[in-house]
Design an enzyme around this catalytic site. Structure first.
Site, mmCIF file in Angstrom:
data_model
loop_
_atom_site.group_PDB
_atom_site.id
_atom_site.type_symbol
_atom_site.label_atom_id
_atom_site.label_comp_id
_atom_site.label_asym_id
_atom_site.label_seq_id
_atom_site.Cartn_x
_atom_site.Cartn_y
_atom_site.Cartn_z
ATOM 1 N N THR A 1 42.737 35.537 40.791
ATOM 2 C CA THR A 1 43.568 35.150 39.642
ATOM 3 C C THR A 1 43.087 35.796 38.340
ATOM 4 O OG1 THR A 1 42.199 33.175 39.282
ATOM 5 C CG2 THR A 1 44.197 32.930 40.640
ATOM 6 N N ASP A 2 41.833 36.250 38.291
ATOM 7 C CA ASP A 2 41.309 36.757 37.015
ATOM 8 C C ASP A 2 42.139 37.916 36.463
ATOM 9 O OD1 ASP A 2 37.673 36.299 37.239
ATOM 10 O OD2 ASP A 2 39.368 34.920 37.410
ATOM 11 N N GLU B 1 51.654 42.882 7.954
ATOM 12 C CA GLU B 1 50.480 42.999 7.061
ATOM 13 C C GLU B 1 49.806 44.368 7.188
ATOM 14 O OE1 GLU B 1 48.452 38.960 8.101
ATOM 15 O OE2 GLU B 1 47.432 39.822 6.351
ATOM 16 N N THR C 1 40.089 34.122 45.138
ATOM 17 C CA THR C 1 39.806 32.742 45.542
ATOM 18 C C THR C 1 40.691 32.276 46.671
ATOM 19 O OG1 THR C 1 39.023 32.180 43.354
ATOM 20 C CG2 THR C 1 39.826 30.359 44.682
ATOM 21 N N TYR D 1 32.103 28.564 44.699
ATOM 22 C CA TYR D 1 32.455 29.132 46.013
ATOM 23 C C TYR D 1 32.285 30.642 45.915
ATOM 24 C CZ TYR D 1 36.581 30.148 43.282
ATOM 25 O OH TYR D 1 37.407 30.585 42.280
ATOM 26 N N LYS E 1 46.906 34.184 32.883
ATOM 27 C CA LYS E 1 45.997 33.101 33.268
ATOM 28 C C LYS E 1 45.526 32.458 31.975
ATOM 29 C CE LYS E 1 41.883 32.016 36.053
ATOM 30 N NZ LYS E 1 40.838 32.591 36.951
HETATM 31 N N1 DGL Z 1 36.534 36.011 40.960
HETATM 32 C C1 DGL Z 1 37.851 35.518 40.619
HETATM 33 C C2 DGL Z 1 38.923 36.509 41.088
HETATM 34 O O1 DGL Z 1 38.785 37.053 42.188
HETATM 35 C C3 DGL Z 1 38.124 34.199 41.273
HETATM 36 C C4 DGL Z 1 39.266 33.534 40.634
HETATM 37 C C5 DGL Z 1 40.429 33.341 41.583
HETATM 38 O O2 DGL Z 1 40.764 34.233 42.401
HETATM 39 O O3 DGL Z 1 41.082 32.304 41.408
HETATM 40 O O4 DGL Z 1 39.888 36.704 40.355
#
Ligand code: DGL
Length: 360
Positions: free
Chosen positions: A124-125, A317, A44, A58, A197
């Site tokens: 971010t993923d 457990e 992103t 986007y 995340k």
């Molecule tokens: N498709 C997600 C990625 O590339 C978008 C999320 C992001 O980068 O914030 O991880």
């Protein structure tokens, strides 16, 4: 009486020359900005939406690294930066091979005297997985900072530019050295090992269960903690000695679950990460397939779908000693998978694996 050497220089003049050289070099040193290389992979932070109102709708991985750098001219105030486009992908599409390519490029760059720090721009993923991977396998005390954005640069109040500025400032700072791989998001400096995340559409998406290491404010890092787990120069894993990561998959735990995923994975993996309920619990009707796979040499690593501030306790457990299982400690399933994929390039011994999960 003045003593002159063979070139007719007096001691006084030589001392004056030494002092002048020392001053000029120290002045030059003080003025010399750190050299930071920005490795762009997509996400992103390189995304673009149709309108400024599109903060969540986007396309990721559109803007090239030279435009990212041009979009933040203030980077030149904190470092001497240059960019490389390693990939241009959304991070959910990262493969083990791409992790290896990125890690090897960073390992080569940090060996260069004209590189003082690295920034990786990333979706971010799976940012947390890449950051942890680099934390395990790149042998350098030079700052490596992974950074992303929750909004594309085309959006109102886009966060990518400040996140990138912060990342470069942290990568350029000498006090960032030796702290392992770092992540700068939303004014915070997070440990690449701990951060995850935690929220999927807010700018304050990234959290560490044990807290951030510090903050970045107006291009300056403020530190409050340092990592205690093994990383980078203190790691037994070295990207330059790894050819291929071990195949490891994750099976998610839930009520009334079946053992189908474990049976499907079992043929092709070296380990299965069990993302168990609660403290990594294993439903009793799942134990037989795990024992069958363990008997075929597949490692069983108990992690938990519950994260955010606890850890999976060995022999609580679940009879881990009896079943020869490994526990992931505080690592969430996706980070446990990264550590297992790296560790299994060096050992197939479950007791060694457990030591590794305690130490990294
Ligand atoms: N498709 C997600 C990625 O590339 C978008 C999320 C992001 O980068 O914030 O991880």
């Amino acid at each position: 009486m003045q003593v002159r050497n063979t070139k007719g220089w007096t001691a006084g003049r030589m001392l004056a020359l030494v002092a002048a050289l020392a001053l000029s070099s120290s002045t030059a040193f003080a003025d010399a900005k750190s050299k930071v290389v920005i490795l762009a992979t997509g996400g992103t932070i390189a995304g673009a939406g149709a309108t400024a109102a599109n903060s969540a709708t986007y396309q990721a991985a559109k803007v090239p690294v030279d435009k990212l750098i041009a979009g933040v001219p203030e980077l030149a105030d904190v470092a001497d930066v240059r960019g490389e486009q390693v990939f241009q992908i959304a991070s959910e599409s990262f493969t083990n091979e791409q992790l290896m390519t990125l890690g090897k490029r960073i390992s080569a760059l940090v060996k260069q005297d004209d590189v003082d720090g690295i920034v990786v721009t990333h979706g971010t993923d799976t940012l947390e997985e890449t950051a942890f991977f680099l934390n395990l396998v790149v042998h350098s005390a030079k700052p490596i900072v992974v950074v992303g954005a929750m909004r594309p640069g085309t959006a109102l109040s886009a966060d990518g530019m400040l996140n990138l500025y912060d990342a470069v400032a942290v990568a350029a700072a000498k006090d960032s050295r030796g702290k392992g791989v770092l992540v700068t998001m939303n004014d915070e400096i997070q440990s690449g090992r701990d951060v995850t995340k935690a929220i999927n559409i807010r700018t304050e998406a990234f959290k560490s269960p044990w807290g951030a290491l510090g903050m970045v404010v107006e291009g300056k890092g403020y530190w409050f903690r340092a990592p205690v787990k093994r990383h980078t120069t203190n790691s037994e894993f070295d990207i330059d000695k790894i050819e291929k990561l071990a195949p490891v998959e994750i099976a998610y735990g839930y009520g009334n679950m079946s053992d189908m995923a474990y049976r499907a994975f079992g043929k092709d993996v070296k380990a299965i990460i069990h993302a168990g309920t609660g403290n990594g619990s294993v439903a009793k009707h799942i134990v037989p397939v795990l024992q069958e796979l363990r008997g075929k040499g597949v490692q069983v690593i108990r992690s938990a779908r519950v994260t955010g501030g606890g850890f999976v306790l060995r022999n609580a457990e679940q009879p881990d000693d009896k079943y020869d299982w490994v526990v992931s400690h505080d690592l969430n399933p996706q980070k446990a998978r990264i550590l297992a994929a790296v560790a299994l390039t060096r050992t197939q011994d479950s007791k060694e694996l457990q030591r590794i999960f305690w130490e990294y």
